[in-house]
Design a protein around this motif. Structure first.
Motif, PDB file in Angstrom:
ATOM      1  N   HIS A 433       0.830  -1.204   0.000  1.00  0.00           N
ATOM      2  CA  HIS A 433       0.000   0.000   0.000  1.00  0.00           C
ATOM      3  C   HIS A 433       0.870   1.261   0.000  1.00  0.00           C
ATOM      4  CE1 HIS A 433      -2.934   3.040   0.994  1.00  0.00           C
ATOM      5  NE2 HIS A 433      -2.324   3.291   2.138  1.00  0.00           N
ATOM      6  N   LEU A 434       1.836   1.315   0.919  1.00  0.00           N
ATOM      7  CA  LEU A 434       2.680   2.511   1.014  1.00  0.00           C
ATOM      8  C   LEU A 434       3.514   2.692  -0.253  1.00  0.00           C
ATOM      9  CD1 LEU A 434       3.773   2.276   4.772  1.00  0.00           C
ATOM     10  CD2 LEU A 434       2.172   3.921   3.767  1.00  0.00           C
ATOM     11  N   ARG A 435       3.956   1.577  -0.811  1.00  0.00           N
ATOM     12  CA  ARG A 435       4.753   1.643  -2.026  1.00  0.00           C
ATOM     13  C   ARG A 435       3.914   2.196  -3.182  1.00  0.00           C
ATOM     14  NH1 ARG A 435       5.996  -2.203  -5.911  1.00  0.00           N
ATOM     15  NH2 ARG A 435       8.082  -1.944  -6.830  1.00  0.00           N
ATOM     16  N   GLU A 436       2.672   1.738  -3.280  1.00  0.00           N
ATOM     17  CA  GLU A 436       1.777   2.181  -4.358  1.00  0.00           C
ATOM     18  C   GLU A 436       1.532   3.686  -4.315  1.00  0.00           C
ATOM     19  OE1 GLU A 436       0.514   0.358  -7.070  1.00  0.00           O
ATOM     20  OE2 GLU A 436       2.158  -0.803  -6.179  1.00  0.00           O
ATOM     21  N   ILE A 437       1.402   4.237  -3.091  1.00  0.00           N
ATOM     22  CA  ILE A 437       1.063   5.670  -3.001  1.00  0.00           C
ATOM     23  C   ILE A 437       2.315   6.552  -2.980  1.00  0.00           C
ATOM     24  CG2 ILE A 437      -1.130   5.222  -1.816  1.00  0.00           C
ATOM     25  CD1 ILE A 437       0.312   6.197   0.784  1.00  0.00           C
ATOM     26  N   ALA A 484       8.847  -2.290  13.824  1.00  0.00           N
ATOM     27  CA  ALA A 484       7.825  -2.425  14.869  1.00  0.00           C
ATOM     28  C   ALA A 484       6.957  -1.173  14.971  1.00  0.00           C
ATOM     29  CB  ALA A 484       8.503  -2.718  16.217  1.00  0.00           C
ATOM     30  N   VAL A 485       7.564   0.001  14.730  1.00  0.00           N
ATOM     31  CA  VAL A 485       6.792   1.250  14.763  1.00  0.00           C
ATOM     32  C   VAL A 485       5.749   1.249  13.640  1.00  0.00           C
ATOM     33  CG1 VAL A 485       6.918   3.762  14.446  1.00  0.00           C
ATOM     34  CG2 VAL A 485       8.628   2.599  15.865  1.00  0.00           C
ATOM     35  N   ASN A 492      -3.637   2.952  10.972  1.00  0.00           N
ATOM     36  CA  ASN A 492      -3.712   4.333  10.471  1.00  0.00           C
ATOM     37  C   ASN A 492      -3.003   4.489   9.132  1.00  0.00           C
ATOM     38  OD1 ASN A 492      -3.643   4.128  13.458  1.00  0.00           O
ATOM     39  ND2 ASN A 492      -4.262   6.265  13.329  1.00  0.00           N
ATOM     40  N   LEU A 493      -1.875   3.787   8.985  1.00  0.00           N
ATOM     41  CA  LEU A 493      -1.101   3.924   7.748  1.00  0.00           C
ATOM     42  C   LEU A 493      -1.846   3.338   6.547  1.00  0.00           C
ATOM     43  CD1 LEU A 493       2.484   3.136   9.111  1.00  0.00           C
ATOM     44  CD2 LEU A 493       1.713   5.331   8.172  1.00  0.00           C
ATOM     45  N   MET A 494      -2.680   2.320   6.781  1.00  0.00           N
ATOM     46  CA  MET A 494      -3.439   1.725   5.664  1.00  0.00           C
ATOM     47  C   MET A 494      -4.428   2.729   5.070  1.00  0.00           C
ATOM     48  SD  MET A 494      -2.350  -1.282   4.877  1.00  0.00           S
ATOM     49  CE  MET A 494      -3.612  -1.915   3.763  1.00  0.00           C
ATOM     50  N   ALA A 504       2.876  12.259   8.507  1.00  0.00           N
ATOM     51  CA  ALA A 504       2.118  12.865   9.607  1.00  0.00           C
ATOM     52  C   ALA A 504       1.744  11.822  10.659  1.00  0.00           C
ATOM     53  CB  ALA A 504       0.876  13.565   9.068  1.00  0.00           C
ATOM     54  N   VAL A 505       1.364  10.616  10.202  1.00  0.00           N
ATOM     55  CA  VAL A 505       1.002   9.547  11.145  1.00  0.00           C
ATOM     56  C   VAL A 505       2.208   9.175  12.015  1.00  0.00           C
ATOM     57  CG1 VAL A 505       0.376   7.087  11.295  1.00  0.00           C
ATOM     58  CG2 VAL A 505      -0.850   8.586   9.714  1.00  0.00           C
TER      59      VAL A 505
END
Length: 527
Positions: A433-437, A484-485, A492-494, A504-505
């Motif tokens: 998900h993070l990679r895609e955005i 771990a963080v 929230n990151l999803m 920001a998260v």
């Protein structure tokens, strides 16, 4: 091709003996042995044994053991005796080359600043300025020189760009077996540990083992564990055994014992000659003005001075960092670091080796955030020469690895790869998900790892983390904590849809509790 274990051992012994021969410990031991000759219990017929016994009972044997242990901790595991020195620095040629060209860039940046500002790299201070600096040595922070023209030589994000472009030339166009599916920013095939290996390495952090930094372990009431742990800690200190102290701090240090335990592990005893050495460094700062002084000054102003925890230590930071830049004993660590100290030539003698000097004298050019390596130590040590020695030892054992390019398991490249691999393996949805955005996780966590989380965690939590760095003689725990963080904030990151939103998260880590995060990630993750 490893040497035979026996010859490997004798090589290690030979190297340690050679390293200790020039040390002050060696001359102290000789002096003690000579003094002991006048003691009644020393008999001529059993001279050797009697002196050995004397050194044992008088505590000198322990000191020698700790010195040997310290050497073994710092130096890399043995290379083959025929290995060239550059292999001890870094075995992979493409890593050495990348580090070399990164150093050229840093030097270029430094030199162009010199030229732009028409400031020499080094100059003697006029007597009046020397006097003034000496008078305000303990309150340098009150000074507000105009540093607007100075800029950090580089920041962590510049360094990350370099690491993202690293490639192993033996694998053209990414045809790396088994590495093809790594979708992170780091594209070099280094071996990193998987979670089961990490569990084994960090077994003392397990769920059923008492930990400082865990408030509500079901197994053991925390106050019972703490009282017992303090008692054991006092015993370890009384024994003065570095190896025992290193094992002990894996479960965390009681606040009251931490300063002494760390000093014992790092084998720092702040002898009169160490204090004298620190005073010499100080007088060197007073006499000469270096361009890096302004970089140090600016860095403290940009980082620690704005930090709620650390601003009170501003003056300590100047003292330690200015002395550090003058300390030529730091040059020794370049024998096992992939980095090479920069050289500067006396004016008009460019390229003539006999006119070359290391610049700065310790060979380390500070970058944006460098002063945060010192700041947390100010909580533990209030005597400048001791604070200084602890920092120097932490630097040559650990921190240098966070800003040089190498294949070492504690080096920043391996830490980045370990972090990305842990996320991709254990939190694949989040990772994709993070990679895609366009919010590659490493873009966010890199600065935490480069600074060993200093300035990001609350200080009590940071010290619990650094306990474990010392306890395991490894920086790998930084990558585990970074992963771990992300795991902790995964929900929230999803939901975020941009890098800025993801940042920001994760902008404020000051409420995080390190030990529960590490335990849950390592020992409660379904693998």
């Amino acid at each position: 091709a490893m040497a035979e274990p026996e010859s490997g051992l004798s090589l290690t012994i030979a190297r340690v003996v050679q390293r200790l021969q020039g040390s002050s410990l060696h001359s102290q031991l000789e002096r003690q042995a000579r003094v002991s000759l006048h003691k009644p219990e020393i008999k001529l017929e059993s001279l050797k044994e009697d002196i050995k016994d004397f050194l044992k009972t008088s505590g000198w044997e322990k000191k020698l053991q700790n010195a040997v242990y310290s050497e073994l901790n710092v130096f890399p595991s043995l290379c083959h005796p025929a290995a060239p020195p550059e292999h001890i620095k870094e075995p992979l040629a493409y890593m050495r080359k990348a580090q070399g060209s990164w150093e050229k860039r840093i030097l270029k940046s430094l030199n162009s600043m010199c030229t732009e500002l028409s400031i020499p790299l080094a100059q003697k201070r006029p007597a009046s300025e020397q006097k003034e600096l000496l008078n305000k040595w303990n309150e340098m922070g009150t000074d507000e020189p105009d540093l607007s023209l100075f800029r950090p030589v580089y920041a962590p994000k510049d360094f990350l760009e370099v690491l993202m472009n690293l490639r192993n030339p033996n694998y053209e166009n990414g045809e790396q077996p088994s590495f093809r599916n790594h979708l992170g920013l780091i594209q070099v095939p280094l071996k990193v540990k998987d979670i089961s290996e990490l569990k084994e390495d960090f077994s003392e952090l397990g769920l059923n083992i008492g930990q400082l930094g865990i408030d509500d372990s079901a197994q053991v009431p925390p106050e019972f564990f703490e009282n017992e742990h303090v008692r054991v800690g006092q015993k370890v200190l009384a024994e003065q055994d570095s190896a025992a102290a290193q094992q002990y701090v894996r479960q965390g240090c009681p606040t009251a014992l931490r300063a002494d335990l760390w000093a014992l592990i790092l084998n720092i005893s702040n002898q009169p000659e160490d204090i004298l050495y620190y005073e010499q460094l100080k007088s060197n700062v007073i006499q000469h003005n270096l361009l890096v002084d302004s970089l140090i000054y600016k860095d403290v102003k940009l980082t620690a001075s704005n930090d709620d925890y650390y601003f009170v230590f501003e003056d300590y930071l100047y003292q330690v960092l200015l002395c550090f830049s003058r300390d030529t004993s730091v040059l020794e660590h370049f024998t096992y670091s992939s980095a090479t100290p920069p050289k500067s030539y006396i004016q008009g003698k460019l390229g003539m080796e006999e006119y070359a000097v290391f610049y700065p004298p310790n060979g380390v050019i500070p970058f944006h955030g460098f002063s945060m390596y010192v700041a947390p130590l100010c909580f533990l040590y209030h005597e400048p020469s001791k604070l200084y020695q602890i920092f120097r030892e932490m630097y040559v054992r650990f921190f240098f690895r966070l800003h040089s390019i190498s294949s070492h398991p504690s080096g920043i490249v391996s830490l980045c790869l370990l972090f990305e691999t842990l996320l991709q393996t254990h939190l694949p949805q989040l990772f994709y998900h993070l990679r895609e955005i366009g919010a590659q996780p490493l873009r966010i966590s890199f600065k935490w790892m480069v600074r060993a989380f200093s300035g990001y965690l609350a200080t009590d939590q940071l010290l619990l983390l650094w306990d474990r760095i010392l306890g395991y003689n490894s920086l790998e725990i930084l990558a585990v904590l970074a992963a771990a963080v992300f795991a902790f904030r995964a929900v929230n990151l999803m939901e975020v849809t941009s890098l800025a939103a993801a940042e920001a998260v994760l902008a404020d880590l000051s409420t995080l509790k390190v030990m529960p995060l590490l335990q849950i990630f390592l020992f409660a993750t379904v693998t």
